[in-house]
Motif scaffolding. Sequence first.
Motif, PDB file in Angstrom:
ATOM      1  N   VAL A 154       1.255   9.417  10.346  1.00 27.06           N
ATOM      2  CA  VAL A 154       1.143  10.627   9.738  1.00 27.06           C
ATOM      3  C   VAL A 154       1.433  11.811  10.360  1.00 27.06           C
ATOM      4  O   VAL A 154       1.219  12.286  11.941  1.00 27.06           O
ATOM      5  N   TYR A 207       6.522  -1.543   8.839  1.00 31.11           N
ATOM      6  CA  TYR A 207       6.910  -0.723   7.339  1.00 31.11           C
ATOM      7  C   TYR A 207       8.145  -1.682   7.014  1.00 31.11           C
ATOM      8  O   TYR A 207       7.824  -1.931   5.744  1.00 31.11           O
ATOM      9  N   THR A 266       1.832   3.907   1.894  1.00 28.93           N
ATOM     10  CA  THR A 266       1.489   4.368   3.304  1.00 28.93           C
ATOM     11  C   THR A 266       2.834   4.771   3.968  1.00 28.93           C
ATOM     12  O   THR A 266       3.233   4.630   3.493  1.00 28.93           O
ATOM     13  N   PRO A 279       1.274  -1.489   0.032  1.00 27.11           N
ATOM     14  CA  PRO A 279       0.510   0.232  -0.248  1.00 27.11           C
ATOM     15  C   PRO A 279       0.896   1.381  -0.080  1.00 27.11           C
ATOM     16  O   PRO A 279       1.875   0.970   0.301  1.00 27.11           O
TER      17      PRO A 279
END
Length: 371
Positions: free
Chosen positions: A20, A123, A16, A14
Motif C-alpha cells: 500500500v 505477486y 490486491t 485476490p
Amino acid sequence: MTDPRYTPLALSLPATVPFVGPETQERLRGAPFVARLGANESVFGPSPHALQAMRAAAGEIWMYGDPENHHLRRTLAHHHGVGVENIVVGEGIDGLLGYLVRLLIGLGDAVVTSDGAYPTFNYHVAGFGGALHKVPYRNDHEDPAALFAKAAEVGAKLVYLANPDNPMGSWHSGADIMAAMEALPAGCLLVLDEAYVECAPERTAALVAADDPRIIRMRTFSKVYGMAGARVGYAIAAPGLILAFNKVRNHFGMNRAAQAGALAALRDADWLAQVQAQIAEARERIGQIARDNGLEPLPSATNFVAIDCGRDGEFAKAVLDALVAQGIFVRMPFAAPQNRCIRVSCGTASDLQAFAAALPKALADAASSLA
C-alpha cells in the motif's frame, strides 16, 4: 452477460497489490507524512547531472524512447565489464521480475523464495499461476542452502534470493553465494536481486560470470542512484536468456527522460560516493535512536535499518501504527519472527529528528494499547 470473460486464474486471484503506497496512506489519514521513511527511496536525490539530462530530454518527450535502450545498455555493459548481449533494461526490477516469471513459469510450476522476502516477486508468481514454496529465514538472513535444498525437493524452475536482503538489511558475501550455488539443482535459475548492493560492504556482489546460465542478477537505479520515480532497472544474464526478454517485454516501456537520467547517473561516481556516505551516516543515526529507546538495530547493508522492537509482531505493528499516526511513514516485515521489527529508511537529518521525536510516544502508545 455484463462482465468480461476473465480467465479462471484471474478469477482466483485476490484484488490486491504487494504494497500500500504512502500516497494511499496519506489520503486515508487526510494529511501528508512528516517523514517518508518506509519505501527505501533515496531522499538524497539523484545526481545533478542526471537531473540536468532528464530536463534536457523533456524537450524530446514527444518521441518514444529507444526501444533497444542502446546507449544505456552499452554503458552498463562497459560499467560491469560484460557484453551488451548480457544486459536487459526494464521498468525497475519489479518489471523485469514480471517478464522473467512470464517467460519461465506456467500453471503449477514450482518456485522457491524465503518466507517474508520481497512480496512483489510472489505477486508475479501468483499472477502467472506458479506454485510458491517458502523456507524460513535463519538468524534474520535469507538461507541460500535451505533455498536450494527446497528447490531440489520441489523441482523448482526459479529460486529468488535478495542480497542484501529486504526487509531485514542482512547480507552474505558474494563468495558465500557462489559457494552455495554448487547445490543449485540443474534446470533451476537463481534470481539474485542485488537492488541494494551499492549500499553494501565490498565483496558483497557475487562475481559470477555474466554467461553463467544458472543465474540472473537484478540491479536498479531506484535506491542509491535516487531515481525510484523514473523506474529504471536492469538484469545481467547469459545472452540466450537476455534475448528471450524481447519475446515478452514492453519495448517502449522505458521513456526517454528515464534513459537519459540513468546514463548520466551511472557516469557520476562522485555523487554515488557522496550518497553512500550519507546512507552510512543515516544508518548510524537510526541505530542510535533505536538504542536510545531501548531497542536493538540490526546490522544493515542497505539504505534502511530493521529495528527489533523486543516483542512480537503485534507489538511492532502497534508501534508502526503509532508512528504513522504521528506522520512518520515506516514499514515492517510481514512474516514471523522477523515481524518483531519495524523497518526505517535512511533519511535527512530533519527526517530522522522527526522519527526520534515520535518514537518514544509510539512505544508508549503501543505498550498501553496492548496492556
